[in-house]
Design an enzyme around this catalytic site. Structure first.
Site, PDB file in Angstrom:
ATOM      1  N   LYS A  15      15.901  -2.803  14.222  1.00 46.01           N
ATOM      2  CA  LYS A  15      15.671  -3.037  15.662  1.00 46.01           C
ATOM      3  C   LYS A  15      15.901  -1.775  16.483  1.00 46.01           C
ATOM      4  O   LYS A  15      15.130  -1.478  17.397  1.00 46.01           O
ATOM      5  CB  LYS A  15      16.590  -4.147  16.180  1.00 46.01           C
ATOM      6  N   VAL A  17      15.871   1.456  15.567  1.00 45.11           N
ATOM      7  CA  VAL A  17      14.851   2.473  15.307  1.00 45.11           C
ATOM      8  C   VAL A  17      13.578   2.133  16.079  1.00 45.11           C
ATOM      9  O   VAL A  17      12.980   2.995  16.736  1.00 45.11           O
ATOM     10  CB  VAL A  17      14.563   2.584  13.796  1.00 45.11           C
ATOM     11  N   LYS A  37      21.481  -2.166  25.515  1.00 50.73           N
ATOM     12  CA  LYS A  37      21.918  -2.890  24.318  1.00 50.73           C
ATOM     13  C   LYS A  37      23.314  -3.405  24.646  1.00 50.73           C
ATOM     14  O   LYS A  37      24.308  -2.709  24.410  1.00 50.73           O
ATOM     15  CB  LYS A  37      21.938  -1.976  23.093  1.00 50.73           C
ATOM     16  N   GLY A 113      18.675  -6.722  21.338  1.00 53.20           N
ATOM     17  CA  GLY A 113      19.659  -7.753  21.060  1.00 53.20           C
ATOM     18  C   GLY A 113      20.561  -7.401  19.894  1.00 53.20           C
ATOM     19  O   GLY A 113      20.564  -6.274  19.399  1.00 53.20           O
ATOM     20  N   LYS A 203       9.383   2.747   6.027  1.00 52.34           N
ATOM     21  CA  LYS A 203      10.816   2.969   5.895  1.00 52.34           C
ATOM     22  C   LYS A 203      11.086   4.458   6.032  1.00 52.34           C
ATOM     23  O   LYS A 203      10.453   5.276   5.365  1.00 52.34           O
ATOM     24  CB  LYS A 203      11.302   2.465   4.540  1.00 52.34           C
ATOM     25  N   LEU A 204      12.021   4.821   6.917  1.00 53.63           N
ATOM     26  CA  LEU A 204      12.334   6.229   7.142  1.00 53.63           C
ATOM     27  C   LEU A 204      13.483   6.671   6.249  1.00 53.63           C
ATOM     28  O   LEU A 204      14.540   6.041   6.222  1.00 53.63           O
ATOM     29  CB  LEU A 204      12.703   6.466   8.608  1.00 53.63           C
TER      30      LEU A 204
END
Length: 231
Positions: A15, A17, A37, A113, A203-204
């Site tokens: 979330k 990223v 956040k 969230g 995917k990093l």
């Protein structure tokens, strides 16, 4: 207020990223964007590796770490549970009051969230109740792997039962050599849920400002995103 509320089908789905990448993407397209956040657990908000720090760096907001994340707890647990361990309880009114103090400082906001939309944040409210109160369309971040169809469908249907608007879904974390489930899940999710897929992101290996911005620029449908935000 324009913007999005970014939630997930689970914890650790990426979330932050995605949220920080969306903020950077909007910033690059000359949008005055802020980030919020409200809850953080398990790490100091000022730690360079915290979600709060990444959101602040990527959005380039002048908001402080405390502005972005007013409620932080030590234990890596759901905010309500982590808060109880410290003898703290955050009310819905406190979350909304803080939002009221920062929302006018930017033209649009990316709000993130904690976990999924059913995570308890206080004695009598969940993430879903905050989404409803803020009246921002949701972006749901989902895993690409086996099982994600069910998790995503349940998230969408619960959101719809609450009357929460859904802007779209982002499938995050596709591997370099995707299996058959990763290849077919996005289309199946879009068809079953009746919600647009805004992007399918890889995917990093390393999360940096450069890699995150590059990822969202290459893999997020910007025109669809802007259309959902009404700009």
């Amino acid at each position: 207020m324009r913007g999005f509320f970014v939630t997930g089908t689970d914890t650790e789905v990426g979330k932050t990223v995605i949220s920080s990448g969306l903020a950077a993407l909007l910033k690059e397209h000359n949008r005055d964007v802020g980030v919020y956040k409200p809850f953080l657990s398990g790490i100091s908000r000022h730690h360079p590796d915290s979600d709060t720090s990444l959101l602040k760096d990527m959005s380039q907001t002048s908001l402080s770490h405390e502005d972005i994340t007013p409620f932080a707890f030590k234990a890596p647990l759901a905010p309500y549970v982590a808060g109880k361990l410290e003898g703290k309880t955050v009310t819905m009114e406190e979350v909304l009051s803080h939002w009221g103090r920062i929302r006018e400082k930017h033209e649009c906001f990316i709000v993130e969230g904690a976990g999924g939309i059913s995570v308890p944040l206080g004695e009598d409210y969940l993430v879903s109740h905050v989404i409803k109160a803020l009246q921002l369309p949701m972006i749901i971040v989902a895993r690409p792997h086996l099982g994600t169809i069910n998790h995503t469908f349940l998230t969408v249907k619960y959101a719809e039962s609450m009357g929460l608007p859904i802007a779209g879904i982002i499938i995050n974390g596709i591997s370099d050599s995707p299996d058959e489930d990763e290849k077919t899940n996005p289309e199946m999710i879009e068809r079953l849920c009746g919600v647009p897929i805004l992007g399918v992101t890889p995917k990093l290996a390393n999360v940096t400002k450069e890699t995150v911005l590059h990822m969202v620029k290459d893999h997020i449908n910007l025109s669809l995103l802007m259309n959902q935000m009404g700009v």
